[in-house]
Motif scaffolding. Structure first.
Motif, PDB file in Angstrom:
ATOM      1  N   GLY A 160       0.791  -1.210   0.000  1.00  0.00           N
ATOM      2  CA  GLY A 160       0.000   0.000   0.000  1.00  0.00           C
ATOM      3  C   GLY A 160       0.827   1.264   0.000  1.00  0.00           C
ATOM      4  N   GLU A 161       2.141   1.153   0.203  1.00  0.00           N
ATOM      5  CA  GLU A 161       3.000   2.332   0.208  1.00  0.00           C
ATOM      6  C   GLU A 161       3.195   2.827  -1.221  1.00  0.00           C
ATOM      7  OE1 GLU A 161       7.559   3.654   1.450  1.00  0.00           O
ATOM      8  OE2 GLU A 161       6.865   1.599   1.762  1.00  0.00           O
ATOM      9  N   PRO A 162       2.835   4.071  -1.524  1.00  0.00           N
ATOM     10  CA  PRO A 162       2.968   4.559  -2.902  1.00  0.00           C
ATOM     11  C   PRO A 162       4.426   4.817  -3.264  1.00  0.00           C
ATOM     12  CG  PRO A 162       2.246   6.332  -1.461  1.00  0.00           C
ATOM     13  CD  PRO A 162       2.258   5.080  -0.625  1.00  0.00           C
ATOM     14  N   LEU A 163       4.699   4.763  -4.541  1.00  0.00           N
ATOM     15  CA  LEU A 163       6.023   5.130  -5.027  1.00  0.00           C
ATOM     16  C   LEU A 163       6.162   6.644  -5.022  1.00  0.00           C
ATOM     17  CD1 LEU A 163       6.330   2.808  -8.166  1.00  0.00           C
ATOM     18  CD2 LEU A 163       7.589   2.579  -6.020  1.00  0.00           C
ATOM     19  N   PRO A 164       7.387   7.152  -4.874  1.00  0.00           N
ATOM     20  CA  PRO A 164       7.572   8.598  -5.022  1.00  0.00           C
ATOM     21  C   PRO A 164       7.286   9.029  -6.461  1.00  0.00           C
ATOM     22  CG  PRO A 164       9.688   7.454  -4.822  1.00  0.00           C
ATOM     23  CD  PRO A 164       8.631   6.444  -4.538  1.00  0.00           C
ATOM     24  N   ALA A 165       6.642  10.169  -6.620  1.00  0.00           N
ATOM     25  CA  ALA A 165       6.326  10.669  -7.956  1.00  0.00           C
ATOM     26  C   ALA A 165       7.613  11.009  -8.703  1.00  0.00           C
ATOM     27  CB  ALA A 165       5.440  11.905  -7.857  1.00  0.00           C
ATOM     28  N   ALA A 166       7.609  10.782 -10.023  1.00  0.00           N
ATOM     29  CA  ALA A 166       8.792  11.053 -10.833  1.00  0.00           C
ATOM     30  C   ALA A 166       8.387  11.242 -12.283  1.00  0.00           C
ATOM     31  CB  ALA A 166       9.805   9.915 -10.719  1.00  0.00           C
ATOM     32  N   ASP A 167       9.217  11.967 -13.025  1.00  0.00           N
ATOM     33  CA  ASP A 167       8.985  12.091 -14.457  1.00  0.00           C
ATOM     34  C   ASP A 167       9.032  10.731 -15.132  1.00  0.00           C
ATOM     35  OD1 ASP A 167       8.605  14.810 -14.508  1.00  0.00           O
ATOM     36  OD2 ASP A 167      10.613  15.309 -15.206  1.00  0.00           O
ATOM     37  N   LEU A 168       9.988   9.889 -14.722  1.00  0.00           N
ATOM     38  CA  LEU A 168      10.162   8.575 -15.333  1.00  0.00           C
ATOM     39  C   LEU A 168      10.188   7.501 -14.249  1.00  0.00           C
ATOM     40  CD1 LEU A 168      10.881   6.730 -17.799  1.00  0.00           C
ATOM     41  CD2 LEU A 168      13.291   7.204 -17.275  1.00  0.00           C
ATOM     42  N   VAL A 169       9.366   6.461 -14.442  1.00  0.00           N
ATOM     43  CA  VAL A 169       9.414   5.271 -13.586  1.00  0.00           C
ATOM     44  C   VAL A 169       9.728   4.076 -14.477  1.00  0.00           C
ATOM     45  CG1 VAL A 169       8.105   3.703 -12.091  1.00  0.00           C
ATOM     46  CG2 VAL A 169       7.795   6.183 -11.883  1.00  0.00           C
ATOM     47  N   THR A 170      10.767   3.318 -14.114  1.00  0.00           N
ATOM     48  CA  THR A 170      11.100   2.112 -14.849  1.00  0.00           C
ATOM     49  C   THR A 170      10.900   0.891 -13.956  1.00  0.00           C
ATOM     50  OG1 THR A 170      13.445   2.379 -14.257  1.00  0.00           O
ATOM     51  CG2 THR A 170      12.748   3.206 -16.409  1.00  0.00           C
ATOM     52  N   VAL A 171      10.430  -0.191 -14.589  1.00  0.00           N
ATOM     53  CA  VAL A 171      10.253  -1.478 -13.910  1.00  0.00           C
ATOM     54  C   VAL A 171      10.780  -2.528 -14.881  1.00  0.00           C
ATOM     55  CG1 VAL A 171       8.656  -3.017 -12.714  1.00  0.00           C
ATOM     56  CG2 VAL A 171       8.129  -0.565 -12.865  1.00  0.00           C
ATOM     57  N   SER A 172      12.011  -2.977 -14.697  1.00  0.00           N
ATOM     58  CA  SER A 172      12.611  -3.860 -15.699  1.00  0.00           C
ATOM     59  C   SER A 172      12.997  -5.207 -15.103  1.00  0.00           C
ATOM     60  CB  SER A 172      13.838  -3.194 -16.333  1.00  0.00           C
ATOM     61  OG  SER A 172      14.806  -2.846 -15.376  1.00  0.00           O
ATOM     62  N   TYR A 173      12.524  -6.271 -15.757  1.00  0.00           N
ATOM     63  CA  TYR A 173      12.829  -7.648 -15.361  1.00  0.00           C
ATOM     64  C   TYR A 173      12.482  -7.891 -13.891  1.00  0.00           C
ATOM     65  CZ  TYR A 173      15.264  -8.048 -19.826  1.00  0.00           C
ATOM     66  OH  TYR A 173      15.564  -8.066 -21.178  1.00  0.00           O
ATOM     67  N   VAL A 174      11.326  -7.377 -13.494  1.00  0.00           N
ATOM     68  CA  VAL A 174      10.894  -7.470 -12.099  1.00  0.00           C
ATOM     69  C   VAL A 174       9.596  -8.266 -11.964  1.00  0.00           C
ATOM     70  CG1 VAL A 174      10.045  -6.130 -10.131  1.00  0.00           C
ATOM     71  CG2 VAL A 174      12.018  -5.319 -11.417  1.00  0.00           C
TER      72      VAL A 174
END
Length: 341
Positions: A160-174
């Motif tokens: 439930g913990e949100p990610l910090p806001a960012a211009d770019l979010v990557t999620v690779s091989y996860v």
């Protein structure tokens, strides 16, 4: 690829080669073989895949060049569709040793104005040894954004913990390492945090299905797909009959050749990906169509298999009578936008 990409790639390979100098070859090979089994199979989420420094060094030397190449290709495809936009900050979810942060530096560091503010980078992962090694590798790079990156330990299980806001979010091989509930939570969180979101998975049928699921989550959250798809509608591929994936050429290291016993100096990393943006915040338009198979070259003609803006798969034949388009088609590769430019 641009000159900055080649420089960053060279720096990464040099840093990885120096790591292997202190690791016994047999230990590296054993760690890599175990990690390959996890990579190809189902990995439980109760414990990180990377357990200690030997695991992390072996993983970094074996997998980072391929992950870097695949993520660079995905980010490059996104950058090609943007109207001069570059991310001011970046969050890498499950970033491990930081391959996606290196790829981001290789894609956009040349776009930063001279004397401008260094891009803020945060790498999140639950494996402390991976974060420690990632920090060590980044310190040896020539990229100010990499050297200043924050490496933060965090579980990827649904909390439930949100990610910090960012211009770019990557999620690779996860996503392949997570159970379905956690996978959806990570994608939902990325969709809520990023102005641009890029998700990369192995180019297998299962990897494609995970990307397809993530793509549906991103579009449901209001993001617009810019690559590889030329539309944000339903994918025209029928699951079980085919899958969407691409390939990035990766020079083989000595460890690759040792583990795989291959004679070629390179291999092709197969990957699937989606790159999407919040259209009200990030300017960009998708390609008119995308080449989804290796072009077939015949005498006087080129056959291109395309995914089109009208949500169809279509084969088009470009012949000499098409003039400049024929020359362009002969230079077009799998994964490229069509027509070029």
């Amino acid at each position: 690829m641009n000159d900055v990409h080649d420089v960053i790639d060279g720096q990464l390979r040099t840093a990885l080669a120096q790591l292997l100098d202190g690791l016994p070859p047999r230990k590296a090979t054993a760690a890599v073989e175990r990690l390959i089994a996890n990579y190809r199979g189902k990995t439980p989420t109760e414990a990180p895949v990377l357990r200690d420094r030997a695991d992390v060094v072996a993983y970094a030397a074996y997998r980072m060049p391929a992950t870097f190449a695949a993520v660079s290709a995905a980010l490059g495809a996104l950058a090609d569709r943007l109207d001069g936009w570059a991310p001011a900050d970046h969050v890498d979810v499950g970033g491990g040793t930081g391959a996606a942060t290196w790829a981001t530096a290789a894609t956009w560091d040349d776009a930063a104005p001279e004397g401008g503010v260094t891009r803020a980078t945060t790498v999140l992962d639950w494996a402390a040894p991976a974060l420690d090694l990632g920090r060590e590798l980044a310190a040896s790079s020539g990229s100010p954004a990499l050297r200043a990156a924050e490496w933060r330990r965090r579980s990827l299980r649904s909390s439930g913990e949100p990610l910090p806001a960012a211009d770019l979010v990557t999620v690779s091989y996860v996503l392949g390492e997570l159970e379905p509930e956690d996978r959806r939570a990570v994608t939902d969180s990325a969709a809520g945090a990023g102005r641009a979101v890029v998700i990369v998975e192995p180019g297998t049928p299962d990897g494609y299905l995970r990307i397809r699921e993530a793509r549906e989550t991103l579009t449901a959250a209001g993001l617009r797909v810019l690559a590889p798809c030329p539309h944000s509608g339903q994918c025209p591929i029928v699951p079980g009959e085919d899958w969407c994936h691409f390939a990035a050429r990766v020079p083989r290291s000595s460890l690759h050749r040792q583990v795989k016993g291959g004679s070629l100096a390179y291999e092709d990393e197969k990957f699937a990906y989606v790159a999407a943006v919040r259209p009200e915040l990030v300017p960009g338009t998708p390609a008119a169509s995308r080449v989804v198979r290796r072009p077939v070259l015949r005498k006087g003609q080129v056959l291109l298999d395309l995914c089109t803006a009208d949500e169809e798969l279509r084969r088009t034949t470009v012949t000499k009578r098409h003039g400049a388009d024929y020359k362009a088609a002969r230079n077009t590769d799998w994964g490229d936008a069509w027509p070029p430019g």
